[in-house]
Write a protein that holds these residues in place. Structure first.
Motif, PDB file in Angstrom:
ATOM      1  N   LEU A 172       1.049  -1.288   0.081  1.00 13.95           N
ATOM      2  CA  LEU A 172       0.216   0.080   0.109  1.00 13.95           C
ATOM      3  C   LEU A 172       0.877   1.224   0.092  1.00 13.95           C
ATOM      4  O   LEU A 172       1.513   1.638   0.889  1.00 13.95           O
ATOM      5  N   SER A 173       0.940   1.794  -1.187  1.00 12.55           N
ATOM      6  CA  SER A 173       1.901   3.064  -1.416  1.00 12.55           C
ATOM      7  C   SER A 173       1.148   4.444  -1.244  1.00 12.55           C
ATOM      8  O   SER A 173      -0.060   4.579  -1.639  1.00 12.55           O
ATOM      9  N   GLU A 178       6.408  -1.532  -7.067  1.00 12.25           N
ATOM     10  CA  GLU A 178       5.429  -0.176  -7.469  1.00 12.25           C
ATOM     11  C   GLU A 178       5.666   0.657  -6.374  1.00 12.25           C
ATOM     12  O   GLU A 178       5.060   0.303  -5.465  1.00 12.25           O
ATOM     13  N   ILE A 179       5.722   2.044  -6.732  1.00 11.82           N
ATOM     14  CA  ILE A 179       5.342   3.048  -5.780  1.00 11.82           C
ATOM     15  C   ILE A 179       4.645   3.864  -6.335  1.00 11.82           C
ATOM     16  O   ILE A 179       4.517   4.292  -7.498  1.00 11.82           O
ATOM     17  N   GLY A 180       3.902   4.935  -5.399  1.00 15.81           N
ATOM     18  CA  GLY A 180       3.216   5.930  -6.018  1.00 15.81           C
ATOM     19  C   GLY A 180       1.959   6.330  -5.046  1.00 15.81           C
ATOM     20  O   GLY A 180       1.902   5.950  -4.139  1.00 15.81           O
ATOM     21  N   TYR A 181       0.810   6.890  -5.734  1.00 14.20           N
ATOM     22  CA  TYR A 181      -0.427   7.286  -5.123  1.00 14.20           C
ATOM     23  C   TYR A 181      -1.262   7.607  -6.203  1.00 14.20           C
ATOM     24  O   TYR A 181      -1.066   7.480  -7.300  1.00 14.20           O
ATOM     25  N   HIS A 202       7.531  13.096   0.314  1.00 13.88           N
ATOM     26  CA  HIS A 202       8.282  11.582   0.547  1.00 13.88           C
ATOM     27  C   HIS A 202       7.445  10.394   0.312  1.00 13.88           C
ATOM     28  O   HIS A 202       6.352  10.417   1.214  1.00 13.88           O
ATOM     29  N   SER A 203       8.005   9.694  -0.410  1.00 17.81           N
ATOM     30  CA  SER A 203       7.110   8.319  -0.261  1.00 17.81           C
ATOM     31  C   SER A 203       7.252   7.461   0.680  1.00 17.81           C
ATOM     32  O   SER A 203       8.174   7.386   1.382  1.00 17.81           O
ATOM     33  N   ASN A 204       6.150   6.617   0.821  1.00 15.63           N
ATOM     34  CA  ASN A 204       6.124   5.527   1.925  1.00 15.63           C
ATOM     35  C   ASN A 204       5.275   4.475   1.504  1.00 15.63           C
ATOM     36  O   ASN A 204       4.479   4.668   0.480  1.00 15.63           O
ATOM     37  N   GLN A 205       5.226   3.340   2.284  1.00 15.10           N
ATOM     38  CA  GLN A 205       4.833   2.351   1.751  1.00 15.10           C
ATOM     39  C   GLN A 205       4.768   1.253   2.800  1.00 15.10           C
ATOM     40  O   GLN A 205       5.635   1.050   3.925  1.00 15.10           O
ATOM     41  N   ILE A 206       3.465   0.561   2.936  1.00 12.22           N
ATOM     42  CA  ILE A 206       3.437  -0.612   4.016  1.00 12.22           C
ATOM     43  C   ILE A 206       3.278  -1.908   2.916  1.00 12.22           C
ATOM     44  O   ILE A 206       2.547  -2.020   2.153  1.00 12.22           O
ATOM     45  N   VAL A 207       4.235  -2.925   3.250  1.00 15.58           N
ATOM     46  CA  VAL A 207       4.549  -4.060   2.383  1.00 15.58           C
ATOM     47  C   VAL A 207       4.311  -5.497   3.486  1.00 15.58           C
ATOM     48  O   VAL A 207       4.779  -5.537   4.308  1.00 15.58           O
TER      49      VAL A 207
END
Length: 258
Positions: A74-75, A121-124, A239-244
């Protein structure tokens, strides 16, 4: 005559004392021998055919693992200004990894190094709110990027039963390869960056195979976009962030203890 009797009595008493002392000494030696024999009988190594097993110091244990992981992420991107957006989910998170468990400075036997290369994959989702009075509707645009990432983590572990508790913390780097957005990767997007990540995991251990379930959080220290993307006068920091959440299968190399 009387003196002779007294002398004879004293001599007999002395002789009896000497004989008694010799009997007591012999009895003590026999008792000691019996005690030693009993100790030998119950010694753990008395009847062993081989040398006793070598006790391995946990600080000297070494273990090498190689495996693959797949995850759902979830990015999102954090903006320093009030810009409407929301996270985007993607199942495209997988890679190959290497783990080396060893003692840190020969004092911390629960330490490990975890690294690898992964596709992510990263983004929003960028949201433009519509105005009903003007006849416009709210639109959502996926700002999704394909990237390669290189984690370099300290992975602490606690073994119990046939399981292992994992604690991850450390830096990672990434490089954006492509995007499906119209026009390609914007010039204002920083293709390369670094960040920090951390998380927890649980491993089910079957020699030589292990199954890992992990949850990690990533946060980039680099700016995702050029701060002047919206204005040269008022910069916006991103700043990108992500839960994996990931599942992995690892294979132990060279056997190893535990």
């Amino acid at each position: 005559m009387r003196n002779r009797r007294v002398l004879l009595t004293i001599t007999l008493l002395f002789a009896c004392s000497v004989l008694r002392a010799q009997e007591n000494t012999h009895g003590a030696d026999t008792t000691l021998d019996k005690a030693i024999d009993i100790y030998k009988e119950f010694s753990l190594t008395s009847f062993a055919d081989e040398e006793p097993p070598k006790i391995i110091d946990s600080a000297t244990l070494r273990q090498h693992l190689i495996g693959i992981k797949w995850g759902y992420s979830l990015s999102n991107v954090a903006f320093s200004e009030d810009i409407t957006h929301k996270p985007i989910g993607t199942p495209k998170n997988f890679g190959i990894y290497y783990t080396y468990y060893h003692s840190l400075w020969d004092r911390m036997p629960y330490f490990g190094l975890h690294t690898g290369i992964e596709y992510n994959e990263i983004g929003y989702k960028h949201i433009v709110e519509g105005d009903p009075d003007a006849g416009t509707v709210t639109t959502e645009t996926e700002c999704l990027y394909q990237a390669l990432e290189w984690p370099l983590l300290s992975q602490f572990r606690v073994d119990f039963w046939k399981m292992r508790l994992l604690i991850n913390i450390g830096p990672y780097g990434y490089y954006i390869l492509s995007t499906e957005m119209e026009g390609g990767i914007p010039e204002t997007t920083n293709k390369a960056g670094i960040g920090l990540m951390g998380g927890l995991g649980l491993a089910l251990v079957f020699n030589p195979v292990e199954f890992h379930i992990e949850g990690n959080y990533k946060y980039t220290m680099s700016h995702f976009y050029d701060p002047s993307i919206y204005s040269q006068d008022y910069w916006v920091y991103t700043h990108s962030n992500q839960i994996v959440l990931s599942f992995g299968v690892f294979f132990r190399l060279g056997g190893g203890k535990k």
